[in-house]
Write an enzyme that holds these catalytic residues in place. Structure first.
Site, short mmCIF file in Angstrom:
data_model
loop_
_atom_site.label_atom_id
_atom_site.label_comp_id
_atom_site.label_asym_id
_atom_site.label_seq_id
_atom_site.Cartn_x
_atom_site.Cartn_y
_atom_site.Cartn_z
N LYS A 184 2.70 6.82 -2.58
CA LYS A 184 1.24 6.88 -2.37
C LYS A 184 0.81 8.29 -2.02
O LYS A 184 -0.23 8.77 -2.48
CB LYS A 184 0.85 5.89 -1.25
CG LYS A 184 0.94 4.44 -1.70
CD LYS A 184 0.90 3.44 -0.54
CE LYS A 184 1.15 2.02 -1.07
NZ LYS A 184 1.28 1.01 0.00
N GLN A 210 1.25 0.89 6.53
CA GLN A 210 2.21 0.24 5.63
C GLN A 210 2.81 -0.99 6.31
O GLN A 210 3.36 -0.89 7.40
CB GLN A 210 3.31 1.23 5.23
CG GLN A 210 4.29 0.70 4.20
CD GLN A 210 3.65 0.43 2.84
OE1 GLN A 210 2.85 1.21 2.34
NE2 GLN A 210 3.98 -0.71 2.24
N ASP A 237 -7.26 -0.83 2.27
CA ASP A 237 -6.44 -1.98 1.84
C ASP A 237 -7.30 -3.23 1.67
O ASP A 237 -6.89 -4.19 1.00
CB ASP A 237 -5.37 -2.28 2.91
CG ASP A 237 -3.98 -1.80 2.50
OD1 ASP A 237 -3.76 -1.60 1.30
OD2 ASP A 237 -3.12 -1.68 3.39
#
Ligand code: NDP
Length: 297
Positions: free
Chosen positions: A52, A96, A119
């Site tokens: 990412k 994460q 997210d």
């Protein structure tokens, strides 16, 4: 002929399309910033985060990475999120998952400022998406919508089956498919581990989205001729390779390919799209936080 849907190519198109928006922001003195936070020693999570960060660098997003000691108290993570929420150079925050056991995952999801929650997991953003007024669509289902769009798959009126009901893939995917909106309007069934006869459902489907985390759960005998098959699964199975394993999806690719009209491979299908949509959400966040209008479709 079965069409193999190339997620790498579609993801590249998405990244290219972000270039104009990033230039517009740049002209206004804004560089979008994405913070990734890792509090885990899971090697897969470490890999995902570094990919990412690499993606950010490639498109001109400022990537900030924070790594916390896995033995640190949970409060350190909560404090880090507070600091990033307050940092004007950070437009998007990604913690994460999964995080270490001492951390309350729900608290983490609630702690990220909704406007920086790229997210799309904050309860406010989940609620907005369900209500048809999404701020950030979760990256994997959003990426699948884009794959379907780029591949010319009609969702309106289609019978869709989503295998899996997790909060990050199955539920939001099903929700997007039933929205009265473009890339929605599908008649959607959600299957899960208590579904009595999975094949009876998948055999009836024009679109099958497999997100169960079970290697090769769906095979060709469970599909309707010509169906579109989207394989979300990423499963490590033992194999005689250098690493000692290989990655397989939730779909038995070889048999499914014989029956499907369109199919995504693993790897190279959904995975690159998840990463591309994270960049997309970050650019959207930067635009909304700074008031600099950009073109994103
Ligand atoms: P979860 O484990 O959170 O959820 C799996 C879901 O599948 C559950 O709802 C479970 O049912 C259901 N399920 C399990 N076994 C069966 C079965 N035999 N038949 C029908 N349904 C079943 O997984 P995630 O949603 O997080 O991820 C799913 C897969 O997608 C994983 O392989 C993951 O690695 C991958 N993934 C890939 C991404 C990408 O970008 N390519 C992104 C995110 C995930 P129940 O609720 O009853 O337990």
């Amino acid at each position: 002929m079965t069409e193999v849907i190339d997620g790498n190519a579609v993801a590249q198109t998405i990244r290219d399309s972000l270039g104009g928006a990033i230039d517009t922001l740049d002209d206004a003195g804004v560089t979008p910033g994405l913070a990734t936070v890792l509090m885990s020693d899971d090697p897969a999570s470490e890999t995902y985060v570094s990919m990412k960060q690499r993606d950010c660098e490639e498109v001109g997003i400022n990537g900030i990475h924070v790594e916390l000691d896995t033995h640190a108290p949970a409060q350190e993570l909560y404090d880090t999120i507070d600091d990033l929420n307050a940092d004007p150079d950070v437009n998007g925050i990604l913690v994460q998952m999964p995080v270490v056991d001492q951390v309350d995952t729900r608290r983490v999801l609630r702690s990220v400022a909704p406007e920086k929650d790229v997210d799309g997991f904050h309860p406010e953003n989940v609620g907005r998406m369900v209500a048809g007024n999404a701020r950030f669509k979760p990256c994997t289902p959003h990426g699948i919508q884009k794959l379907l769009e780029h591949s010319g798959v009609e969702t309106e009126g289609a019978e869709a089956v989503v295998v899996g009901r997790s909060d990050i893939v199955g539920k939001p995917m099903a929700n997007l498919l039933i929205q009265k909106a473009p890339l929605g309007n599908a008649t959607t069934t959600v299957c899960h581990s208590r579904t009595k006869d999975l094949a009876a459902h998948t055999r009836n489907a024009d679109i099958v989205i497999a997100a169960a985390g079970v290697p090769e759960l769906v095979d060709g005998s469970m599909l309707k001729e010509g169906a579109t098959v989207i394989d979300v699964g990423v499963n490590r199975v033992d194999a005689d390779t250098e690493k000692g394993y290989e990655l397989v999806g939730d779909v038995e690719y070889e048999s499914a390919k014989e029956v499907a009209g369109k199919i995504t491979p693993v790897p190279g299908g959904v995975g690159p799209m998840t990463r591309a949509m994270l960049l997309w959400n970050t650019v959207k966040a930067a635009s909304e936080q700074t008031g600099v209008a950009v073109d994103l479709d």
